[in-house]
Scaffold this motif. Sequence first.
Motif, PDB file in Angstrom:
ATOM      1  N   LEU A 339      89.242  30.234  43.278  1.00 21.50           N
ATOM      2  CA  LEU A 339      89.427  31.355  41.824  1.00 21.50           C
ATOM      3  C   LEU A 339      90.822  32.249  42.565  1.00 21.50           C
ATOM      4  O   LEU A 339      91.181  32.711  43.000  1.00 21.50           O
ATOM      5  CB  LEU A 339      88.411  32.070  41.970  1.00 21.50           C
ATOM      6  CG  LEU A 339      88.457  32.864  40.696  1.00 21.50           C
ATOM      7  CD1 LEU A 339      88.347  32.468  38.633  1.00 21.50           C
ATOM      8  CD2 LEU A 339      87.537  33.859  40.447  1.00 21.50           C
ATOM      9  N   GLY A 340      91.773  31.631  40.822  1.00 21.33           N
ATOM     10  CA  GLY A 340      92.732  33.032  41.033  1.00 21.33           C
ATOM     11  C   GLY A 340      93.924  32.330  40.261  1.00 21.33           C
ATOM     12  O   GLY A 340      94.007  31.090  39.928  1.00 21.33           O
ATOM     13  N   THR A 341      95.625  33.533  40.042  1.00 25.61           N
ATOM     14  CA  THR A 341      96.756  32.595  38.515  1.00 25.61           C
ATOM     15  C   THR A 341      97.921  32.847  40.106  1.00 25.61           C
ATOM     16  O   THR A 341      97.498  33.702  40.367  1.00 25.61           O
ATOM     17  CB  THR A 341      96.421  33.389  37.584  1.00 25.61           C
ATOM     18  OG1 THR A 341      96.227  34.835  37.986  1.00 25.61           O
ATOM     19  CG2 THR A 341      94.510  32.630  36.904  1.00 25.61           C
ATOM     20  N   THR A 366      92.061  31.031  36.665  1.00 23.37           N
ATOM     21  CA  THR A 366      91.727  31.990  35.747  1.00 23.37           C
ATOM     22  C   THR A 366      91.225  33.474  36.190  1.00 23.37           C
ATOM     23  O   THR A 366      91.573  33.377  37.939  1.00 23.37           O
ATOM     24  CB  THR A 366      90.613  31.039  34.421  1.00 23.37           C
ATOM     25  OG1 THR A 366      89.208  32.412  35.531  1.00 23.37           O
ATOM     26  CG2 THR A 366      90.326  30.663  34.109  1.00 23.37           C
ATOM     27  N   PHE A 367      91.341  34.370  35.893  1.00 22.50           N
ATOM     28  CA  PHE A 367      90.754  35.453  36.312  1.00 22.50           C
ATOM     29  C   PHE A 367      90.007  35.626  35.519  1.00 22.50           C
ATOM     30  O   PHE A 367      89.430  36.412  34.527  1.00 22.50           O
ATOM     31  CB  PHE A 367      92.354  36.432  35.303  1.00 22.50           C
ATOM     32  CG  PHE A 367      91.873  37.793  36.490  1.00 22.50           C
ATOM     33  CD1 PHE A 367      92.770  38.096  37.571  1.00 22.50           C
ATOM     34  CD2 PHE A 367      91.317  38.956  36.105  1.00 22.50           C
ATOM     35  CE1 PHE A 367      92.954  39.325  38.153  1.00 22.50           C
ATOM     36  CE2 PHE A 367      91.378  40.539  37.054  1.00 22.50           C
ATOM     37  CZ  PHE A 367      91.985  40.111  37.893  1.00 22.50           C
ATOM     38  N   ASN A 368      88.767  35.639  36.191  1.00 25.81           N
ATOM     39  CA  ASN A 368      87.422  35.988  35.634  1.00 25.81           C
ATOM     40  C   ASN A 368      86.516  37.245  36.759  1.00 25.81           C
ATOM     41  O   ASN A 368      86.080  36.270  38.325  1.00 25.81           O
ATOM     42  CB  ASN A 368      86.758  34.895  35.611  1.00 25.81           C
ATOM     43  CG  ASN A 368      85.760  35.008  35.108  1.00 25.81           C
ATOM     44  OD1 ASN A 368      84.275  35.702  35.535  1.00 25.81           O
ATOM     45  ND2 ASN A 368      85.109  34.143  34.678  1.00 25.81           N
ATOM     46  N   ILE A 375      81.306  34.104  43.457  1.00 32.01           N
ATOM     47  CA  ILE A 375      81.932  33.419  44.348  1.00 32.01           C
ATOM     48  C   ILE A 375      81.913  34.627  45.964  1.00 32.01           C
ATOM     49  O   ILE A 375      81.053  33.453  46.746  1.00 32.01           O
ATOM     50  CB  ILE A 375      83.105  33.245  44.562  1.00 32.01           C
ATOM     51  CG1 ILE A 375      83.965  32.415  43.212  1.00 32.01           C
ATOM     52  CG2 ILE A 375      83.720  32.560  45.856  1.00 32.01           C
ATOM     53  CD1 ILE A 375      85.422  31.926  42.886  1.00 32.01           C
ATOM     54  N   TYR A 376      82.027  35.240  45.473  1.00 36.50           N
ATOM     55  CA  TYR A 376      81.601  36.847  46.972  1.00 36.50           C
ATOM     56  C   TYR A 376      80.092  36.346  47.632  1.00 36.50           C
ATOM     57  O   TYR A 376      79.752  36.224  48.678  1.00 36.50           O
ATOM     58  CB  TYR A 376      81.839  37.584  46.920  1.00 36.50           C
ATOM     59  CG  TYR A 376      83.278  38.379  46.661  1.00 36.50           C
ATOM     60  CD1 TYR A 376      84.239  37.841  47.742  1.00 36.50           C
ATOM     61  CD2 TYR A 376      83.754  38.715  45.053  1.00 36.50           C
ATOM     62  CE1 TYR A 376      85.424  38.581  47.158  1.00 36.50           C
ATOM     63  CE2 TYR A 376      84.808  39.998  45.846  1.00 36.50           C
ATOM     64  CZ  TYR A 376      85.771  39.233  46.216  1.00 36.50           C
ATOM     65  OH  TYR A 376      87.005  39.315  46.146  1.00 36.50           O
ATOM     66  N   ALA A 377      79.070  36.529  45.930  1.00 37.38           N
ATOM     67  CA  ALA A 377      77.916  36.149  46.894  1.00 37.38           C
ATOM     68  C   ALA A 377      77.658  34.631  47.398  1.00 37.38           C
ATOM     69  O   ALA A 377      76.378  34.547  48.007  1.00 37.38           O
ATOM     70  CB  ALA A 377      77.347  36.356  45.816  1.00 37.38           C
TER      71      ALA A 377
HETATM   72  P1  ADP Z   1      95.978  42.162  45.659  1.00 40.78           P
HETATM   73  O1  ADP Z   1      96.511  43.075  45.150  1.00 40.78           O
HETATM   74  O2  ADP Z   1      97.370  41.703  46.746  1.00 40.78           O
HETATM   75  O3  ADP Z   1      96.179  40.883  44.549  1.00 40.78           O
HETATM   76  P2  ADP Z   1      93.657  42.775  46.830  1.00 40.78           P
HETATM   77  O4  ADP Z   1      93.109  42.073  47.673  1.00 40.78           O
HETATM   78  O5  ADP Z   1      93.873  44.378  47.672  1.00 40.78           O
HETATM   79  O6  ADP Z   1      95.597  41.619  46.418  1.00 40.78           O
HETATM   80  O7  ADP Z   1      92.615  43.221  45.950  1.00 40.78           O
HETATM   81  C1  ADP Z   1      92.536  41.883  44.798  1.00 40.78           C
HETATM   82  C2  ADP Z   1      91.135  41.806  43.629  1.00 40.78           C
HETATM   83  O8  ADP Z   1      91.513  41.116  42.927  1.00 40.78           O
HETATM   84  C3  ADP Z   1      89.946  42.259  44.395  1.00 40.78           C
HETATM   85  O9  ADP Z   1      89.166  42.552  44.172  1.00 40.78           O
HETATM   86  C4  ADP Z   1      89.811  40.508  43.853  1.00 40.78           C
HETATM   87  O10 ADP Z   1      88.109  39.764  44.300  1.00 40.78           O
HETATM   88  C5  ADP Z   1      90.185  40.435  43.097  1.00 40.78           C
HETATM   89  N1  ADP Z   1      91.008  38.941  41.925  1.00 40.78           N
HETATM   90  C6  ADP Z   1      91.501  38.306  42.340  1.00 40.78           C
HETATM   91  N2  ADP Z   1      92.161  37.896  42.040  1.00 40.78           N
HETATM   92  C7  ADP Z   1      91.129  37.633  40.276  1.00 40.78           C
HETATM   93  C8  ADP Z   1      90.764  36.935  40.105  1.00 40.78           C
HETATM   94  N3  ADP Z   1      91.861  35.089  39.360  1.00 40.78           N
HETATM   95  N4  ADP Z   1      89.811  37.096  39.511  1.00 40.78           N
HETATM   96  C9  ADP Z   1      89.362  38.019  39.076  1.00 40.78           C
HETATM   97  N5  ADP Z   1      88.924  38.915  40.516  1.00 40.78           N
HETATM   98  C10 ADP Z   1      90.272  38.648  40.938  1.00 40.78           C
END
Ligand code: ADP
Length: 497
Positions: A339-341, A366-368, A375-377
């Motif tokens: 999961l990422g953008t 996406t950001f979700n 996903i963590y779970a």
């Molecule tokens: P950074 O601040 O460098 O992006 P961190 O690990 O400190 O990295 O924090 C990232 C946070 O953002 C975490 O809580 C992670 O779960 C969340 N996150 C990152 N990308 C996504 C995404 N696409 N959708 C939901 N949560 C995201």
Amino acid sequence: MATKKPLKILFLAAEVIPFAKTGGLADVAGSLPKAIKALGHDIRVAMPRYGRIGREEFGLVEVVPPFPVPMDSETENARILQGTLGADVPVYMVDNAKYYDRDGIYMYPDDAERFVFFCRAAMEMLKTPELDWCPDIIHCNDWHTAIIPNWTKTIYADDPFFADVATVYTIHNLAYQGIFGYRVLEIAGIAEYGFLSHAEVADLAEVVDLMARGIYYSDIINTVSETYAQEILTPEFGERLDPILRDRRDRLFGILNGIDVETLNPATDEYIEQNFDVSSLDKKTANKLALQREGGLSENGNVPLIGMISRLTDQKGFDLIGEIIEPAMKNLDFQLVLLGTGEPQYHDFFSDLARRYADRMAVFLTFNTPLAQRIYAGSDIFLMPSRFEPCGLGQLVAMRYGSVPVVRATGGLADTVRDFDAVEGEGNGFSFQEYTGMALYAALVRALETYKHGDVWRQLVLRGMTADYSWTASARKYINLYHRALGMKEDRAGQAI
Ligand code: ADP
């Protein structure tokens, strides 16, 4: 230590959960203030009121009617809407349609102006009769709020209102510095002081680097892990500001981030399929099966599932993943959910892979946040092979949800993930040192091999789940830092560093 009186703190950030988030800064800004409040201090948060932050949804009320904010030689009105963080932390949102009534948070051509306005409005807000609240500490975070320590040493230096205020500046990521042109000095009302100059950072005489100014002017500087605080003193990690950081090293500290253990709790999380805790670990499998369904993967409770939740940038190690992913998919048995953008090249790269390995790899571009928690779970392994990592929150959340981190030993990852030692039966994850595809591949192989030994794996998971990731210890360290800032407050408007 003798009990000291409660402190008054204004905490400024560009993003704060649950109101606005793009990354870890929002998590910190939405949880650290609650922990500081719980220690008995009067902390209040300030942030811009972005267009998407609904007045009704968050019960915002206007606490300061429109007041003038100096910008360049003119003024622009702001008003303050107040929300609340947790039960009782006031959040002052600077409201101005011209600057913030937009879809996003950053990446606009006038970002410098938008954040200078936010900061100036926050400073002026304090002096309005409606608020009339003078903090002991102004705690700034990242480049968006770095102009404030510069101001307290220049335009506000003789203002009696701020005479006893000390500044603390937290670097959440040195890679994002807010670098702009001379015009920003005019907008911020500090043109007469000119550019900074430093013999070893030549370009400071030609650009306005807001991060550099935060570091140079604030009474105390900290970053979000002890290892990163050391790393940024070197040219490799210093993003060319290491000479200034070395000059200021007597004021530079590292305090590890915590996470909000109330909202991020697998036992109560409402977003996940099946709640679980250390005494009901077997229930975690239901989350894995649900995630496999959601991602269109083949459903199998036994295959190790690797999760990644990340901004898609080189910082997070995606160049290494690019090197090893094809051989890993061919030679090793696992599934991957990403999961990422971020950078378009990685969007294309992973979309293509997900098409070719549809039953083993799911990619969500996406950001979700709810999906992130699923996903963590649902994952067994959490991959975070960062090139550098100021603290990293993903690995902490992953461990709390029973997903074992595989990380590169840098910054906060080095401070939180202890490499598994099969002989001693110790460690809470897998880490590698060298930033190479081979080293990552080897760590992944070790993790996947260990996964095959159910009892050993279970111990790894339990060690991760039972550790304390709350803010309590770090919040106390911030209080000590605030006291230190009050003690080290400097009176200094000079430009030559
Ligand atoms: P950074 O601040 O460098 O992006 P961190 O690990 O400190 O990295 O924090 C990232 C946070 O953002 C975490 O809580 C992670 O779960 C969340 N996150 C990152 N990308 C996504 C995404 N696409 N959708 C939901 N949560 C995201």
